[in-house]
Design an enzyme around this catalytic site. Structure first.
Site: not given
Length: 433
Positions: A111, A114, A169
Site C-alpha cells: 500500500s 497509494k 489504507s
C-alpha cells in the site's frame, strides 16, 4: 476539529543555505546540461536477489547491491540489526541520500503505492465534492483487501475518501476515487505516466491500491520520490499526518428522519499513533505503510528534528517481530539525524523530468496541488499524539515541523524554492484512564 497548515517563515539558517545553493546552481547552469534518465531495461518482475544491473538514477552507488554509506568524521555507524531487503535514508530538503541498501531493487510495494496514487489523483477533485457510490465503483477489489467500510448507495465527500485511503489504507476508497477519475485502467495509466515524470523508473503500476499483482513493483528509491513529491501538496500533508477521524457510516431512519451514523478510524502508521511495542516517533509527520503477502511490510516516513527533515523508506524486513518495519525505520531515522552533516552523501533524489529538462526554477506555492484550492473542515485530528505526563508506555513527544525552503537539485541545474510547511504535531492527546 479543524486543522490549519499555516505557512511559517523559513528559518534563517535555511534561508542562508538556500541562497548559497541558488548561487552555486546559477553558476553551474551554463556549465552543466540537465540530466534525465532512460527507463532501465530489466523486466519489472521482482527478483529473488538484488540484480547487479540496477538503475543508477540518483547516482552510480545507488545502483550497486548492498549497503552504500560514506561515513565522515564523527558519523555514527549504521545500526547492525536492520533486516529490510531494501531501504534508504535521505534529506528531504537537499535531496542528499545519506545511506541506502539495495535502493533500486524492484520489489512489491504493497500500500505504499497509494502515495503515487494520491500524488497523481488528489489534485483533480475538490475536497468538498460529493460522490454517491455505485456498485460498479467497488468492483474488482482483490480478495482480503484492506477496507475503510464504504457502502454502495451512500454519499461521501472527496475528503472522506482520502481519509479512508491514508488512515485505513482502504482499497475501497481507492477504487471509488479511481472510478471518479475515469476508471481503474485510466488511473493506472496516469500513475505510470506520473512515475515516469518523477523519474521513478523502477516502478510499474498494475493496481492503483498496491494490491499484489504480477509485474507490480517499485523500489525504496522510487517510494521516497513519491513521498517527497506528495508532501509538497497541502492536502497530502494533512491526510498522511491525521491520527484519527470520524468516518461516515450507514444512513438509518430514526423517528421518521434519516440520520447518518459515523465511526472513528485511526491511522495504521504506528510511528504516528504508537502501539504496545512502538512509541510515537519524535517529529513524525506521515507518510504511508503497507503490508501484503508478497511485499511483506513496507513503509515510508517523514520526520523532523532540529530543523532537519528526513525521509526513510524500508521494504520487507526479514525479521518477523511485530511492527518490525516501524522499529527498523525508527533506527534509521535515529541514525540519519545523528549522521546528518557528517556522513557524505552517496547519491541524490532527482528532480522530476520536466524540471530537469527545463534546467531552471520551478515556481509554485506551499499548497501546490492542493485539491480544489481550499481544504474543507477537518473531521479528524491531524496531529501526532503523545502520552500525557505520567501515562505508562513512554510514547515520545512529536515536535512541530516548521516550514522551510525546499531545495531540489538535479544535474546542478534545477532549483525549487518553495515553502512546504508540514503539519503542527505539538498537540497532546488527552490523558486516558
Amino acid at each position: 476539529m479543524a486543522c490549519t497548515f499555516s505557512s511559517v517563515s523559513a528559518p534563517q539558517k535555511t534561508v542562508r543555505r538556500s541562497l548559497l545553493v541558488t548561487s552555486a546552481v546559477l553558476s553551474s547552469i551554463a556549465l552543466t546540461a540537465p540530466v534525465t534518465f532512460a527507463a532501465p531495461s530489466p523486466s519489472p518482475s521482482p527478483t529473488a536477489t538484488p540484480p547487479a544491473d540496477m538503475s543508477s538514477v540518483g547516482g552510480a552507488r545507488l545502483g550497486q547491491p548492498g549497503t552504500q554509506v560514506d561515513l565522515g568524521s564523527g558519523a555514527p555507524v549504521l545500526p547492525k540489526d536492520i533486516t529490510a531487503r531494501s531501504w534508504i535514508v535521505a534529506d528531504a530538503e537537499s535531496g542528499e541520500v545519506l545511506a541506502a541498501h539495495n535502493a533500486h531493487w524492484r520489489l512489491p510495494p504493497a500500500s505504499t503505492m497509494k502515495m503515487l496514487f494520491a500524488d497523481t489523483v488528489l489534485p483533480k477533485f475538490p475536497s468538498t465534492q460529493k460522490h454517491e457510490v455505485a456498485p460498479s465503483d467497488l468492483a474488482g477489489m482483490g480478495a482480503g483487501s484492506s477496507m475503510v467500510g464504504i457502502k454502495e448507495g451512500e454519499t461521501y465527500t472527496v475528503r472522506d475518501l482520502w481519509l479512508g485511503v491514508f488512515l485505513r489504507s482502504g482499497n475501497d476508497a481507492v477504487h471509488v476515487l479511481s472510478a471518479m477519475n475515469g476508471g481503474v485502467d485510466t488511473t493506472v495509466e496516469e500513475m505510470n505516466e506520473h512515475a515516469e515524470e518523477l523519474q521513478a523508473l523502477d516502478t510499474h503500476v498494475v493496481t492503483p491500491d498496491g494490491y499484489d499483482a504480477p509485474g507490480q513493483v517499485s523500489s525504496a528509491y522510487d517510494l521516497t520520490l513519491f513521498a517527497r513529491s506528495g508532501l509538497q501538496k497541502k492536502d497530502f500533508r494533512e491526510y498522511c499526518s491525521t491520527v484519527r477521524a470520524n468516518f461516515p457510516g450507514d444512513t438509518k431512519e430514526k423517528k421518521g428522519k434519516s440520520v447518518r451514523e459515523s465511526f472513528e478510524i485511526q491511522n495504521t502508521n504506528r510511528l504516528l499513533t504508537g502501539d504496545s511495542d512502538v512509541s510515537v516517533y519524535q517529529g513524525i509527520a506521515g507518510v504511508k505503510n503497507g503490508n501484503t503477502t508478497n511485499a511483506g511490510a513496507t513503509f515510508t516516513g517523514v520526520a523532523e528534528r532540529n530543523g532537519r527533515v528526513l525521509l526513510v523508506t524500508a521494504m520487507n524486513p526479514q525479521k518477523s517481530e511485530h511492527n518490525e518495519v516501524y522499529k527498523e525505520t525508527a533506527k534509521l531515522f535515529d541514525w540519519g539525524f545523528a549522521a546528518a552533516g557528517k556522513a557524505r552523501p552517496v547519491g541524490e533524489l532527482v528532480a522530476p523530468k520536466s524540471a530537469a529538462q527545463s534546467g531552471g526554477q520551478s515556481g509554485g506555492n506551499a499548497s501546490a496541488g492542493q485539491a480544489g484550492g481550499a481544504a474543507g473542515k477537518a473531521s479528524g485530528s491531524p496531529v501526532a499524539s503523545a502520552s500525557a505526563a505520567g501515562r505508562s508506555g513512554g510514547m515520545g513527544v512529536a515536535f512541530a515541523i516548521s516550514g522551510g525552503v525546499l531545495v531540489l537539485l538535479a544535474a546542478a541545474a534545477f532549483l525549487v524554492n518553495r515553502r512546504w510547511p508540514l503539519p503542527d504535531l505539538v498537540r497532546r492527546r488527552s490523558s486516558r484512564p
